[in-house]
Design a protein around this motif. Structure first.
Motif, short mmCIF file in Angstrom:
data_model
loop_
_atom_site.label_atom_id
_atom_site.label_comp_id
_atom_site.label_asym_id
_atom_site.label_seq_id
_atom_site.Cartn_x
_atom_site.Cartn_y
_atom_site.Cartn_z
N ARG A 170 -9.55 -6.46 -18.53
CA ARG A 170 -8.61 -5.89 -17.57
C ARG A 170 -8.04 -7.02 -16.70
NH1 ARG A 170 -7.10 -0.95 -19.18
NH2 ARG A 170 -8.89 0.31 -19.67
N VAL B 243 -15.98 6.16 -15.41
CA VAL B 243 -14.58 5.73 -15.60
C VAL B 243 -14.54 4.41 -16.37
CG1 VAL B 243 -12.52 4.90 -14.37
CG2 VAL B 243 -13.70 6.96 -13.59
N LYS B 244 -15.39 3.46 -15.99
CA LYS B 244 -15.36 2.14 -16.62
C LYS B 244 -15.89 2.14 -18.05
CE LYS B 244 -15.66 -0.78 -12.50
NZ LYS B 244 -16.49 -1.79 -11.81
N LYS B 245 -16.80 3.05 -18.38
CA LYS B 245 -17.41 3.06 -19.71
C LYS B 245 -16.65 3.91 -20.73
CE LYS B 245 -22.04 2.14 -18.05
NZ LYS B 245 -23.34 2.72 -17.72
N ARG B 246 -15.79 4.81 -20.27
CA ARG B 246 -15.08 5.70 -21.19
C ARG B 246 -14.12 4.89 -22.07
NH1 ARG B 246 -11.03 7.53 -23.29
NH2 ARG B 246 -9.74 6.13 -22.09
N ARG B 247 -14.12 5.17 -23.34
CA ARG B 247 -13.23 4.51 -24.31
C ARG B 247 -12.60 5.57 -25.20
NH1 ARG B 247 -13.15 1.87 -21.40
NH2 ARG B 247 -14.15 -0.02 -20.84
N ARG C 15 -20.56 5.48 -7.19
CA ARG C 15 -20.92 4.44 -8.17
C ARG C 15 -21.10 5.05 -9.56
NH1 ARG C 15 -25.69 3.12 -9.52
NH2 ARG C 15 -26.71 3.87 -7.64
N ALA D 163 -15.37 -2.63 -23.85
CA ALA D 163 -14.19 -2.50 -23.00
C ALA D 163 -13.27 -3.71 -23.20
CB ALA D 163 -14.60 -2.41 -21.54
N LEU E 27 -17.58 6.03 -10.92
CA LEU E 27 -16.87 4.81 -11.32
C LEU E 27 -17.46 4.23 -12.59
CD1 LEU E 27 -14.58 2.86 -10.70
CD2 LEU E 27 -16.16 1.58 -9.23
N GLY E 28 -18.76 4.34 -12.76
CA GLY E 28 -19.40 3.89 -13.99
C GLY E 28 -18.90 4.65 -15.20
N LYS F 273 -7.14 -8.90 -13.38
CA LYS F 273 -7.87 -9.00 -12.12
C LYS F 273 -7.23 -8.07 -11.09
CE LYS F 273 -10.65 -12.43 -13.23
NZ LYS F 273 -12.06 -12.21 -13.39
#
Length: 179
Positions: free
Chosen positions: A164, A13-17, A7, A161, A10-11, A166
Motif C-alpha cells: 500500500r 480490514v487489513k487481512k481481507r483479500r 484494533r 496483502a 482494523l485487523g 504510505k
C-alpha cells in the motif's frame, strides 16, 4: 468502542483479500444470513435502503451465473447478487440516483466482505457481468438492477496483502498538499 475492539476491526480490514480460488464446500445458510444482515445494516444515503439481495447457491443457477460473468471465480460455491430497486430511488433524479446506488451498494458489499472474512469465508466482488443475462437468470422485475455480484466460498489459501502507498503520501491535513 474500545481501543481493543477498534484494533480487531482494523485487523479484519487489513487481512481481507479478494479470493478467487475456493474449496469444494457449500457455504452454510447461517453464514449467508450473517452476510445479508451485514449488508442490511450498512450505511444508506437518505436511509433509502434500495438494495435487494439475491442469494444463488443452486449449482445449475450458479453455473449459469458464472457463464454470464467472465470475472466470477469458477470454484465459488455461492453468490450474492446485490441489486438496487429504482422504485426506492426515483425521487432523486437520474444522476443522483446512480451516485446513491453506487454508494449504497459499495457500502453494503464492503460490510459483507468484512463479515465473510471474519467467518473464515473467502469473497470477491465482481462487477463484470451481463446485466440482461443476470436480470433474466434471477427473474428480476424491470425496476430491479443488478449492481455487483459477490462470490463466496471457503478459500484455498489467504493471499498476501499487496503493498500500500504510505499513509503520509495519500493524506493531507486541513487542505490538500501535493506530495
Amino acid at each position: 468502542m474500545t481501543s481493543n475492539e477498534a484494533r480487531i476491526v482494523l485487523g479484519v480490514v487489513k487481512k481481507r483479500r479478494s479470493i478467487r480460488s475456493y474449496k469444494d464446500a457449500e457455504v452454510p445458510r447461517e453464514m449467508l444470513i450473517k452476510l445479508l444482515e451485514a449488508g442490511q445494516w450498512s450505511p444508506t444515503p437518505s436511509n433509502v435502503q434500495s438494495w435487494r439481495f439475491i442469494v444463488v447457491q443452486e449449482p445449475k443457477h450458479l453455473g449459469i451465473l458464472k457463464n454470464l460473468s467472465p470475472g466470477f471465480p469458477a470454484s465459488a460455491s455461492a453468490a450474492i447478487a446485490v441489486c438496487s430497486d429504482r422504485g426506492d430511488t426515483q425521487r432523486f433524479g437520474e444522476k443522483l440516483r446512480l451516485t446513491l446506488t453506487a454508494e449504497e451498494t459499495a457500502m453494503a458489499v464492503q460490510n459483507m466482505l468484512l463479515v465473510a472474512h471474519s467467518l473464515s469465508l473467502g469473497s470477491c466482488p465482481v462487477a463484470s457481468f451481463s446485466q440482461t443475462g443476470i436480470k433474466e437468470l434471477l427473474d428480476l422485475p424491470e425496476r430491479i438492477d443488478p449492481i455487483l455480484l459477490v462470490a463466496l466460498g471457503f478459500p484455498h489459501e489467504q493471499p498476501v496483502a499487496p503493498p500500500r502507498k504510505k499513509l503520509a503520501r495519500i493524506t493531507s491535513w486541513n487542505k490538500y498538499r501535493k506530495r
